[in-house]
Design a protein around this motif. Structure first.
Motif, PDB file in Angstrom:
ATOM      1  N   ARG A  61       0.819  -1.047   0.040  1.00  0.00           N
ATOM      2  CA  ARG A  61       0.115  -0.211  -0.046  1.00  0.00           C
ATOM      3  C   ARG A  61       0.822   1.382   0.101  1.00  0.00           C
ATOM      4  O   ARG A  61       0.563   2.160  -0.620  1.00  0.00           O
ATOM      5  CB  ARG A  61      -1.024   0.068   1.275  1.00  0.00           C
ATOM      6  N   ALA A 117       2.142   1.524  -3.577  1.00  0.00           N
ATOM      7  CA  ALA A 117       1.112   2.151  -4.383  1.00  0.00           C
ATOM      8  C   ALA A 117       0.981   3.613  -4.201  1.00  0.00           C
ATOM      9  O   ALA A 117       0.393   4.281  -5.082  1.00  0.00           O
ATOM     10  CB  ALA A 117      -0.123   1.005  -4.320  1.00  0.00           C
ATOM     11  N   TYR A 118       0.698   4.084  -3.091  1.00  0.00           N
ATOM     12  CA  TYR A 118       0.401   5.371  -2.718  1.00  0.00           C
ATOM     13  C   TYR A 118       1.582   6.294  -3.201  1.00  0.00           C
ATOM     14  O   TYR A 118       1.378   7.500  -3.909  1.00  0.00           O
ATOM     15  CB  TYR A 118       0.367   5.647  -1.083  1.00  0.00           C
ATOM     16  N   LYS A 140       3.345   5.911  -5.879  1.00  0.00           N
ATOM     17  CA  LYS A 140       3.138   5.682  -7.473  1.00  0.00           C
ATOM     18  C   LYS A 140       2.182   6.626  -7.696  1.00  0.00           C
ATOM     19  O   LYS A 140       2.324   7.284  -8.574  1.00  0.00           O
ATOM     20  CB  LYS A 140       3.025   4.345  -7.683  1.00  0.00           C
ATOM     21  N   GLU A 141       1.003   6.374  -6.930  1.00  0.00           N
ATOM     22  CA  GLU A 141      -0.321   7.167  -7.434  1.00  0.00           C
ATOM     23  C   GLU A 141       0.171   8.572  -7.003  1.00  0.00           C
ATOM     24  O   GLU A 141      -0.098   9.524  -7.974  1.00  0.00           O
ATOM     25  CB  GLU A 141      -1.309   6.778  -6.750  1.00  0.00           C
ATOM     26  N   SER A 142       0.743   9.058  -6.128  1.00  0.00           N
ATOM     27  CA  SER A 142       1.011  10.497  -5.966  1.00  0.00           C
ATOM     28  C   SER A 142       1.899  11.165  -6.793  1.00  0.00           C
ATOM     29  O   SER A 142       1.689  12.141  -7.396  1.00  0.00           O
ATOM     30  CB  SER A 142       1.617  10.703  -4.392  1.00  0.00           C
ATOM     31  N   SER A 179       2.346  10.217  -9.827  1.00  0.00           N
ATOM     32  CA  SER A 179       2.012  10.233 -11.198  1.00  0.00           C
ATOM     33  C   SER A 179       0.912  11.415 -11.294  1.00  0.00           C
ATOM     34  O   SER A 179       0.528  11.798 -12.491  1.00  0.00           O
ATOM     35  CB  SER A 179       1.091   8.935 -11.479  1.00  0.00           C
ATOM     36  N   GLN A 180       0.304  12.084 -10.279  1.00  0.00           N
ATOM     37  CA  GLN A 180      -0.658  13.088 -10.270  1.00  0.00           C
ATOM     38  C   GLN A 180       0.038  14.290  -9.963  1.00  0.00           C
ATOM     39  O   GLN A 180      -0.302  15.487 -10.573  1.00  0.00           O
ATOM     40  CB  GLN A 180      -1.727  12.814  -9.136  1.00  0.00           C
TER      41      GLN A 180
END
Length: 172
Positions: A23, A26-27, A29-31, A33-34
């Motif tokens: 997790r 994943a957090y 990577k998501e952050s 990417s945005q």
């Protein structure tokens, strides 16, 4: 580590709480990417308390190509050379540790394991130099048992090349 002047453990409790490595990555990577973040900050006073979690984080970050620069806060006493090396290999660029003081007069207010903080500090300083990691040290100014002259000595000792000193003010 239950320092009697610390505000963190009475406020947040003594229970270790972490999300899984999966997790966490994943957090991250998501952050990234945005938004164009510069680095990840793991701000927990005992980030390396669970060494196996940190080792898994480092290896999984490499395996998943999630290598963004990162920094952490931890205690000196939850680090060793191999762990510092693994962290550097996973793009850790700064480790922050609480030194509090090297002054003998304040030892009574520090937990027993911090009584040899200077010896441990020298080891960590060497490891950080070896692996190219910045060292950030928190010093508590006004800690009971310290003096102005003793605080100056602590600051002078920590003023080795590349060490960042972050004073904080003691409050009861």
């Amino acid at each position: 580590v239950k320092c009697n002047f610390c505000e963190i453990w009475p406020r947040e409790g003594l229970k270790e709480r972490r999300i899984s490595v999966e997790r966490t990555i994943a957090y991250i990577k998501e952050s990234f990417s945005q938004l164009p973040f510069e680095y990840v900050s793991f701000y927990a006073p005992t980030f390396t308390l669970n060494e196996s979690w940190v080792r898994k984080l480092c290896s999984d970050m490499k395996e998943q190509n999630a290598l963004h620069p990162w920094k952490c806060t931890t205690t000196q006493f939850h680090l060793d050379r191999d762990l510092v090396g693994a962290m550097a290999d996973a793009k850790c660029f700064r480790i922050s540790v609480g030194i509090e003081t090297f002054e003998a007069g304040a030892l009574s207010v520090l937990p027993k394991h911090k009584h040899e903080a200077r010896i441990q500090f020298d080891r960590i300083y060497g490891w950080c130099q070896e692996f190219g990691i910045e060292l950030n040290c928190f010093v508590v100014v006004g800690l009971p048992g310290t003096t102005v002259d003793g605080t100056k000595v602590t600051f002078e000792y920590l003023s080795k090349e590349g060490i960042r000193i972050r004073p904080s003010i003691y409050s009861n």
